[in-house]
Design an enzyme around this catalytic site. Structure first.
Site, PDB file in Angstrom:
ATOM      1  N   TYR A 120     -28.810   7.442 -35.899  1.00  0.00           N
ATOM      2  CA  TYR A 120     -29.992   7.767 -36.707  1.00  0.00           C
ATOM      3  C   TYR A 120     -31.135   6.791 -36.380  1.00  0.00           C
ATOM      4  CZ  TYR A 120     -33.039   7.717 -40.795  1.00  0.00           C
ATOM      5  OH  TYR A 120     -34.128   7.725 -41.624  1.00  0.00           O
ATOM      6  N   ALA A 124     -19.069   1.747 -43.238  1.00  0.00           N
ATOM      7  CA  ALA A 124     -19.387   1.305 -41.871  1.00  0.00           C
ATOM      8  C   ALA A 124     -20.895   1.312 -41.651  1.00  0.00           C
ATOM      9  CB  ALA A 124     -18.713   2.227 -40.861  1.00  0.00           C
ATOM     10  N   ASN A 163     -38.018  24.481 -43.037  1.00  0.00           N
ATOM     11  CA  ASN A 163     -37.027  25.564 -42.882  1.00  0.00           C
ATOM     12  C   ASN A 163     -36.170  25.755 -44.137  1.00  0.00           C
ATOM     13  OD1 ASN A 163     -35.288  23.414 -42.841  1.00  0.00           O
ATOM     14  ND2 ASN A 163     -34.604  23.691 -40.731  1.00  0.00           N
TER      15      ASN A 163
END
Ligand code: UDP
Length: 329
Positions: A141, A282, A32
């Site tokens: 993720y 983090a 895309n």
């Protein structure tokens, strides 16, 4: 072989498209262009501009294309963003990939290679990491990537999908001829950030954490050259048997610290590259490096780039000649 490559205009995708074309395959890229670049797509490949969320386009592309295999790169990859906005990751990395698998099933396509990640291991207690240690991701993720590994395993059993999950360590470098390379916006990865400092585009690099339990206090990662990753994809799709789910680490087997990367880049570029110590980021495990013996044994793969300095040199070749990335092509 006719192969569809989703995300083939992205960083790892575009290098893999080139590898597939070099090996004589007939490649169609589906992208895309939100994160990818049209200029990154090899001229020998065809191009479909489309979004994986467009289930009808995905379905018709596969149903009518005569494809034997799919390499699936299109995904979001920013760990921090996944923590802030998990559903964005669940929709793109899971929902859209499930729809893609449905389209493969309905079109009778049995070869599928998936971009997985060492983030599926979470914070392993020991390194090097073998594939058979427990997978326990620590961020959305990693959860989305592990979920798709489960889906592939189940589809292999249920309808004969042949799937390989390649668990990448840190993709790095650029093509040896500096024609294609890394161009993310915003840039979040260490090596391109360090090289942007060398180019004067940033004032300094921030070292995220200097109190890790590692020899120099900074995080250790396994920087695998993007052309070696591409080679792993070509081997995986060519050797993929139907009905089998396979999974491999793709890394060099060597760990390199953040400080070693910065020092290496200073040597390669001849620039001072100011660096400041800053707090930990983090979700960063102290050390992640692969035991790549399984892919070496089973696919005959081995990395051409085993020295991080050489990896940085190719990245510098790209960044120096394309300081604005694909805008300079
Ligand atoms: N890192 C850093 N400063 C930066 C970017 C990254 O110190 O500006 C560190 C990061 O904490 C990690 C390593 O460099 O330990 C590699 O980070 P990157 O984002 O490139 O890849 P990741 O390992 O997160 O996939």
């Amino acid at each position: 072989m006719k192969i569809l490559v989703t995300g083939g205009a992205g960083y790892v995708g575009s290098h893999s498209v080139r590898g597939l074309c070099d090996a004589g395959h007939d490649v169609v890229v589906f992208d895309n262009l939100v994160a990818g670049h049209r200029g990154a797509v090899d001229e020998r490949a065809s191009f479909v501009e489309g979004d994986l969320g467009d289930a009808e386009l995905v379905r018709s592309t596969l149903a009518n294309g005569g494809f034997e295999g799919v390499l699936h790169f299109a995904a979001f990859l920013d760990v921090n963003e996944s923590v802030r906005d998990p559903l964005k990751y669940y929709v793109n990395n899971i929902v859209h990939t499930v729809r893609l698998l449905e389209a493969l099933r309905d079109a009778g396509v049995k070869r599928f290679v998936f971009s997985s990640t060492c983030a599926t291991y979470g914070e392993p207690e020991t390194c090097p990491i073998r594939e058979d240690i427990p997978q326990a991701p620590i961020n959305p993720y990693g959860h989305t990537k592990l979920a798709m590994e489960f889906a592939m395993r189940d589809c292999a059993q249920a309808w004969g999908l042949g799937g390989t999950a390649l668990r990448y360590f840190n993709a790095a470098g650029a093509s040896a001829d500096a024609r294609i390379g890394e161009d993310h916006d915003p840039e979040i990865h260490l090596i391109p950030i360090v090289l942007q400092v060398a180019l004067g585009q940033r004032e300094k690099v921030f070292i995220f954490g200097t109190d890790y339990p590692t020899p120099d206090g900074t995080c250790i990662r396994d920087y695998i050259h993007v052309e070696d990753l591409a080679d792993a994809h070509v081997r995986a799709i060519e050797s993929q048997p139907p009905g089998v789910f396979r999974f491999y680490n793709v890394g060099t087997g060597q760990g390199t610290s953040v400080r070693e990367i910065i020092d290496g880049a200073r040597e390669v570029t001849g620039h001072a590259i100011p660096a400041d110590e800053s707090p930990r980021r983090a979700g960063d495990p102290p050390a992640l490096y692969a035991d790549p013996s399984k892919i070496k044994r089973e696919l005959g793969w081995s990395p051409k780039y085993t020295n991080t300095q050489d990896v940085i040199r190719t990245a510098w070749g790209w960044h120096e000649t394309h300081p604005q990335g694909y805008a300079d092509r």
